[in-house]
Design a protein around this motif. Sequence first.
Motif, mmCIF file in Angstrom:
data_model
loop_
_atom_site.group_PDB
_atom_site.id
_atom_site.type_symbol
_atom_site.label_atom_id
_atom_site.label_comp_id
_atom_site.label_asym_id
_atom_site.label_seq_id
_atom_site.Cartn_x
_atom_site.Cartn_y
_atom_site.Cartn_z
ATOM 1 N N ARG A 213 8.533 71.995 66.221
ATOM 2 C CA ARG A 213 9.421 72.789 67.278
ATOM 3 C C ARG A 213 8.212 73.453 68.061
ATOM 4 O O ARG A 213 8.394 74.107 68.753
ATOM 5 C CB ARG A 213 9.777 74.025 66.850
ATOM 6 C CG ARG A 213 8.854 75.374 65.601
ATOM 7 C CD ARG A 213 9.724 75.995 65.267
ATOM 8 N NE ARG A 213 9.061 77.629 65.007
ATOM 9 C CZ ARG A 213 9.030 78.158 65.377
ATOM 10 N NH1 ARG A 213 9.181 78.856 66.404
ATOM 11 N NH2 ARG A 213 7.824 78.664 65.365
ATOM 12 N N ARG A 214 6.894 73.334 67.776
ATOM 13 C CA ARG A 214 5.579 73.820 69.085
ATOM 14 C C ARG A 214 4.831 72.590 69.649
ATOM 15 O O ARG A 214 3.687 72.490 69.961
ATOM 16 C CB ARG A 214 4.664 74.827 68.405
ATOM 17 C CG ARG A 214 4.502 74.722 67.069
ATOM 18 C CD ARG A 214 4.128 76.141 66.797
ATOM 19 N NE ARG A 214 4.144 76.124 65.701
ATOM 20 C CZ ARG A 214 3.380 77.576 64.750
ATOM 21 N NH1 ARG A 214 3.026 78.351 65.604
ATOM 22 N NH2 ARG A 214 3.118 77.786 63.603
ATOM 23 N N HIS A 215 4.878 71.373 69.235
ATOM 24 C CA HIS A 215 4.426 70.451 69.613
ATOM 25 C C HIS A 215 5.833 69.247 70.834
ATOM 26 O O HIS A 215 6.487 69.203 70.179
ATOM 27 C CB HIS A 215 3.697 68.663 68.525
ATOM 28 C CG HIS A 215 2.886 69.967 68.066
ATOM 29 N ND1 HIS A 215 3.789 70.202 67.078
ATOM 30 C CD2 HIS A 215 1.344 70.031 68.217
ATOM 31 C CE1 HIS A 215 1.664 70.948 65.880
ATOM 32 N NE2 HIS A 215 0.583 70.708 66.615
ATOM 33 N N TRP A 220 1.891 70.721 79.322
ATOM 34 C CA TRP A 220 0.910 71.281 80.603
ATOM 35 C C TRP A 220 -0.019 72.256 80.175
ATOM 36 O O TRP A 220 0.408 72.667 79.450
ATOM 37 C CB TRP A 220 1.770 71.297 81.207
ATOM 38 C CG TRP A 220 2.318 71.090 82.537
ATOM 39 C CD1 TRP A 220 3.792 69.114 82.487
ATOM 40 C CD2 TRP A 220 2.654 70.075 84.181
ATOM 41 N NE1 TRP A 220 3.850 69.151 83.303
ATOM 42 C CE2 TRP A 220 2.935 69.286 84.016
ATOM 43 C CE3 TRP A 220 1.443 71.128 85.146
ATOM 44 C CZ2 TRP A 220 3.144 68.462 85.448
ATOM 45 C CZ3 TRP A 220 1.500 70.387 86.643
ATOM 46 C CH2 TRP A 220 2.789 68.982 86.332
ATOM 47 N N MET A 221 -1.424 71.541 80.494
ATOM 48 C CA MET A 221 -1.965 72.904 79.931
ATOM 49 C C MET A 221 -3.522 72.767 81.553
ATOM 50 O O MET A 221 -3.435 73.092 82.471
ATOM 51 C CB MET A 221 -3.510 71.865 79.057
ATOM 52 C CG MET A 221 -3.950 73.131 78.074
ATOM 53 S SD MET A 221 -4.998 71.802 76.566
ATOM 54 C CE MET A 221 -5.121 70.377 76.792
ATOM 55 N N ILE A 222 -3.384 74.394 80.739
ATOM 56 C CA ILE A 222 -4.883 75.306 81.900
ATOM 57 C C ILE A 222 -5.812 75.404 80.942
ATOM 58 O O ILE A 222 -6.136 75.505 80.100
ATOM 59 C CB ILE A 222 -3.970 76.498 81.870
ATOM 60 C CG1 ILE A 222 -2.400 76.906 82.272
ATOM 61 C CG2 ILE A 222 -4.582 77.475 82.934
ATOM 62 C CD1 ILE A 222 -1.454 77.080 82.166
ATOM 63 N N GLU A 429 -0.791 79.760 67.678
ATOM 64 C CA GLU A 429 -1.566 79.075 68.082
ATOM 65 C C GLU A 429 -1.488 79.076 69.985
ATOM 66 O O GLU A 429 -0.056 77.834 70.520
ATOM 67 C CB GLU A 429 -2.280 77.674 68.125
ATOM 68 C CG GLU A 429 -3.297 77.406 69.024
ATOM 69 C CD GLU A 429 -4.357 75.649 67.879
ATOM 70 O OE1 GLU A 429 -4.432 75.468 67.413
ATOM 71 O OE2 GLU A 429 -4.931 75.305 69.372
ATOM 72 N N ILE A 430 -1.835 79.095 71.034
ATOM 73 C CA ILE A 430 -1.530 79.500 72.268
ATOM 74 C C ILE A 430 -2.601 78.897 73.292
ATOM 75 O O ILE A 430 -2.638 77.931 73.837
ATOM 76 C CB ILE A 430 -1.442 80.172 72.845
ATOM 77 C CG1 ILE A 430 -1.188 81.408 73.168
ATOM 78 C CG2 ILE A 430 0.495 80.347 72.590
ATOM 79 C CD1 ILE A 430 -1.147 82.622 73.433
ATOM 80 N N VAL A 431 -4.027 79.210 72.677
ATOM 81 C CA VAL A 431 -5.220 78.602 73.344
ATOM 82 C C VAL A 431 -6.243 78.567 71.953
ATOM 83 O O VAL A 431 -6.116 79.001 71.026
ATOM 84 C CB VAL A 431 -5.627 79.717 73.678
ATOM 85 C CG1 VAL A 431 -7.015 79.909 74.514
ATOM 86 C CG2 VAL A 431 -4.895 80.126 74.574
ATOM 87 N N GLY A 432 -6.788 76.696 72.559
ATOM 88 C CA GLY A 432 -7.987 76.566 71.642
ATOM 89 C C GLY A 432 -9.288 76.660 72.522
ATOM 90 O O GLY A 432 -9.098 76.124 73.811
HETATM 91 P P1 ATP Z 1 -2.013 72.043 67.203
HETATM 92 O O1 ATP Z 1 -3.137 72.793 66.107
HETATM 93 O O2 ATP Z 1 -1.096 72.999 67.336
HETATM 94 O O3 ATP Z 1 -1.783 70.450 67.109
HETATM 95 P P2 ATP Z 1 -4.423 71.566 68.081
HETATM 96 O O4 ATP Z 1 -5.405 72.435 67.996
HETATM 97 O O5 ATP Z 1 -4.251 70.794 68.190
HETATM 98 O O6 ATP Z 1 -3.329 72.274 68.628
HETATM 99 P P3 ATP Z 1 -5.700 72.296 71.424
HETATM 100 O O7 ATP Z 1 -6.618 70.617 71.132
HETATM 101 O O8 ATP Z 1 -6.636 73.608 70.411
HETATM 102 O O9 ATP Z 1 -4.752 72.005 70.278
HETATM 103 O O10 ATP Z 1 -5.451 72.375 72.518
HETATM 104 C C1 ATP Z 1 -4.751 73.808 73.230
HETATM 105 C C2 ATP Z 1 -3.313 73.638 73.117
HETATM 106 O O11 ATP Z 1 -2.476 73.246 73.826
HETATM 107 C C3 ATP Z 1 -3.135 74.177 72.027
HETATM 108 O O12 ATP Z 1 -3.979 75.541 71.875
HETATM 109 C C4 ATP Z 1 -2.068 74.462 72.850
HETATM 110 O O13 ATP Z 1 -1.183 75.812 72.946
HETATM 111 C C5 ATP Z 1 -1.992 73.129 73.296
HETATM 112 N N1 ATP Z 1 -1.183 72.007 73.080
HETATM 113 C C6 ATP Z 1 -2.066 71.875 71.728
HETATM 114 N N2 ATP Z 1 -0.764 70.215 72.038
HETATM 115 C C7 ATP Z 1 0.064 70.548 71.882
HETATM 116 C C8 ATP Z 1 1.552 69.646 71.921
HETATM 117 N N3 ATP Z 1 1.616 68.815 71.469
HETATM 118 N N4 ATP Z 1 2.464 70.533 72.464
HETATM 119 C C9 ATP Z 1 2.702 71.379 73.364
HETATM 120 N N5 ATP Z 1 0.784 71.872 73.610
HETATM 121 C C10 ATP Z 1 0.157 71.891 72.746
#
Ligand code: ATP
Length: 506
Positions: A213-215, A220-222, A429-432
């Motif tokens: 439900r979160r991928h 879009w990424m900031i 997670e919302i930020v990495g």
């Molecule tokens: P996750 O472990 O939740 O898959 P990630 O560690 O792959 O995330 P990063 O590579 O750190 O994520 O990306 C930075 C941010 O982009 C994440 O914190 C998340 O908010 C967002 N993000 C990452 N993958 C997705 C995705 N497939 N759909 C929507 N947002 C995403």
Amino acid sequence: MITNIKDLEQYEGKTVRLQGWVANKRTGKGLVFLVLRDGSGYCQCVVSEEQVSNETFETAKRATQESSLQLSGAVIKDERQVGGYEIQVQEINILQETVDYPISNKEHGVDFLIENRHLWLRSRKQWAIMRIRNSVKYAIYTFFHERGFIQIDSPIFTGNAAEGTTTLFETDYYGQPAYLAQTGQLYGEAAAMAHGKVYTFGPTFRAEKSKTRRHLSEFWMIEPEMAFYDLDMDMDLIEDFIRYIVTDTYKNCKQELEILERDTALFENIGKKFPRITYDEAVQILRGERDVNGKNSIETLRDDLNEIAQRIGDIKEEISTREATIQQAGVKAGVKNFNQAKVDNLKNELRDLEEKQRNIPQWIDSALNFTHGDDFGGSDETVITRLFNTPIMVYKWPAAIKAFYMKRDEQDSEYVKGVDCLAPEGFGEIVGGSQREEDIDLLLARIKEHQLPEEVFNWYIDLRRYGSVPHSGFGLGFERLIMWLTNVPHIRETIPFPRYYGRLFP
Ligand code: ATP
Ligand code: MG
């Protein structure tokens, strides 16, 4: 002249012309109530048989859900209405009479709604979500602009993979493979060496071959990137940024949040300092070995389970009482419809609760058996963040599970100076982000260790060859942020036309 519904307060007592679509219709004795939506807002328009011509009254009766029309009428203040005003209709002109609009005001399954996304966007909740998305986008630009950041556009076709190739979409670029960007970070780093403080804000692509439900596959990424920032400064910026966005949304999207019935606790708590905990501490919290403000993760989940079981019992009872009422002989249509709507809602709630009831034992299991050194899964993040009422920062991660460009911790070389910001209320997670490795030799060694092809990173390594400085940045998933702010259960509702595993239309 046409008036927008959002501006009605300027016209109290006056006659206006509105144009839009019928969101909802009810009829009473000698009355037709049309809820008109015009894109700017919603407004109840009352057509009274006594006050309009026969022709107008007949027209009002013909106006079906989603018919497009123009009308004129007097603006009356009415506190009970959404928006605070009502229209006493004088005339109506239907532009198109809609027949059999597929989305009715009763509950639909989400699969059906997503198939009809092009129409679903008109529904009130979806309308509210997109308006919040728009408002947040503006707030993001404002935040960075006011702090002297330069907005930089990174390319979408890229020749190198920042974090391995498993989640990349490959395309044919004039006979050569190219990948759709999964991040703009490396380009952001180059730009930071030119401008000091920059950010990218654009679409990114990840082949996430699983349905969560979160991928999304396209999101879009900031991504801000700052020269001369260490990890602490990076975390300060993340915190300021999130606090700014949440506060701004609360201030500017009151009506939308009300439509979404967003619990306001989030907005009330956002002024508090975001706790910063290490990965090691987060692991202990997850396993139930360390309490947070007197709360234990495993006990909290068990309490949740009990509460859910209780609520399920209550709901089942209420459903059977209401169904009995519906079945009664001679029951009035109004009473029947009212109870049926309640039953539909209760059944939806029941479905969600039963899903939770099935999931939570697995979450407990996964939490208790979590291996130190692993990355947190979605449910682990849910369990950890459930204990907090503000976002939290989890920093100092095991190097083995993080990207090659993250700087090692000087004291503890098995760990990197990375940070994930996790949203509360179980969101995750919302930020990495991280401090980046600025030493050329260490960076080259990491590229080798991660078995990445050095040639494609030549330009990136140049940034460490010519005037290298400490620098940091982070990536915030725009849709994850919107999902949290609007509290919708699935990320697909936060973007107009979602792309995720298995979905390419509409
Ligand atoms: P996750 O472990 O939740 O898959 P990630 O560690 O792959 O995330 P990063 O590579 O750190 O994520 O990306 C930075 C941010 O982009 C994440 O914190 C998340 O908010 C967002 N993000 C990452 N993958 C997705 C995705 N497939 N759909 C929507 N947002 C995403
Ligand atoms: Mg991922």
